[in-house]
Motif scaffolding. Structure first.
Motif, PDB file in Angstrom:
ATOM      1  N   THR A 202       0.826  -1.204   0.000  1.00  0.00           N
ATOM      2  CA  THR A 202       0.000   0.000   0.000  1.00  0.00           C
ATOM      3  C   THR A 202       0.861   1.255   0.000  1.00  0.00           C
ATOM      4  O   THR A 202       0.608   2.203  -0.757  1.00  0.00           O
ATOM      5  CB  THR A 202      -0.934   0.003   1.231  1.00  0.00           C
ATOM      6  OG1 THR A 202      -1.825  -1.112   1.130  1.00  0.00           O
ATOM      7  CG2 THR A 202      -1.745   1.281   1.306  1.00  0.00           C
ATOM      8  N   ARG A 203       1.889   1.269   0.843  1.00  0.00           N
ATOM      9  CA  ARG A 203       2.772   2.448   0.884  1.00  0.00           C
ATOM     10  C   ARG A 203       3.477   2.651  -0.452  1.00  0.00           C
ATOM     11  O   ARG A 203       3.550   3.781  -0.964  1.00  0.00           O
ATOM     12  CB  ARG A 203       3.788   2.306   2.005  1.00  0.00           C
ATOM     13  CG  ARG A 203       4.894   3.358   1.951  1.00  0.00           C
ATOM     14  CD  ARG A 203       5.827   3.310   3.148  1.00  0.00           C
ATOM     15  NE  ARG A 203       5.275   4.084   4.254  1.00  0.00           N
ATOM     16  CZ  ARG A 203       5.905   4.258   5.416  1.00  0.00           C
ATOM     17  NH1 ARG A 203       7.082   3.689   5.619  1.00  0.00           N
ATOM     18  NH2 ARG A 203       5.371   4.990   6.369  1.00  0.00           N
ATOM     19  N   VAL A 213       1.683   7.498   2.765  1.00  0.00           N
ATOM     20  CA  VAL A 213       0.835   6.922   3.818  1.00  0.00           C
ATOM     21  C   VAL A 213       1.364   7.363   5.173  1.00  0.00           C
ATOM     22  O   VAL A 213       2.579   7.289   5.410  1.00  0.00           O
ATOM     23  CB  VAL A 213       0.828   5.372   3.741  1.00  0.00           C
ATOM     24  CG1 VAL A 213       0.008   4.794   4.892  1.00  0.00           C
ATOM     25  CG2 VAL A 213       0.269   4.897   2.418  1.00  0.00           C
TER      26      VAL A 213
END
Length: 220
Positions: A202-203, A213
């Protein structure tokens, strides 16, 4: 692939096309199918991480209607949240309508964050809030890359904020969240399967989009 056969044939047997299953057979087949799905998720996460670290992932940027993608992701976690007795909340600021992003990857990021929130929230609520904030000099501090700082200097920022009333994370443990294959060791985390890659991916996907993030949490 072998995994396709495991998932496919176990699914066919679970649908009882070739005869009724007794309770023990159904239980074992469900375990086979669930384990196969978990292995598929792990393989996909490893492949994604490998592409990201090798700089081989390209984004398919499109104009996305934010309400559609957020409602779609919330629907995907609704069943699990309901099973745990959790309330899901979605709040999208009226002035936020469109974003340019890769729809598949944005959905993947939000799903990773929301699934994590649901997983580690024994009771209460999980939510997604989307809002726009005017450009501000302190955002540039998130990046060492001057080209990204320049982008932030001329564009407003759209925030996707996932929040929960879960167990919280001690400040000393927060650095482990974005390390590959790591999970914070506590009684709740040991109850759930996980690759330890979702937040790392995700980051990296957020950074590939020119974003970032951040985390704000404390135990409880």
């Amino acid at each position: 692939t072998p995994l396709t056969a495991i998932l496919g044939f176990s699914n066919v047997l679970l649908q009882e096309f070739f005869g009724e299953l007794n309770p023990k057979q159904r239980d074992y087949l469900e375990r086979i199918h669930e384990s196969g799905q978990h292995l598929l998720d792990l393989i996909n996460d490893i492949l994604d991480l490998s592409r990201l670290e090798a700089g081989r992932m390209e984004l398919d940027l499109q104009a996305i209607y934010i309400v559609d993608i957020c409602e779609g992701v919330m629907n995907l976690v609704q069943e699990r949240a309901t099973e745990q007795g959790l309330t899901l909340q979605l709040e999208i600021a009226p002035e936020v309508e469109w974003i340019t992003a890769d729809p598949r990857r944005l959905k993947q990021m939000l799903l990773n964050l929301l699934s994590n929130a649901v997983k580690f929230t024994p009771k209460g609520s999980v939510g997604l809030r989307v809002y726009r904030r005017s450009r501000s000099p302190e955002y540039a501090d998130c990046f060492a890359d001057r080209s990204q700082q320049a982008i932030l200097a001329i564009h407003d920022i759209i925030h996707f904020q996932v929040w929960d009333t879960g167990i919280g994370i001690h400040e000393l443990d927060q650095r482990l969240l974005f390390a590959p294959f790591s999970q914070i060791d506590n009684s709740l985390s040991r109850q759930h399967q996980g690759t330890g890659l979702g937040l790392v991916i995700t980051r990296k996907l957020a950074e590939l989009h020119g974003g970032w993030v951040t985390l704000d949490s404390h135990p409880g």
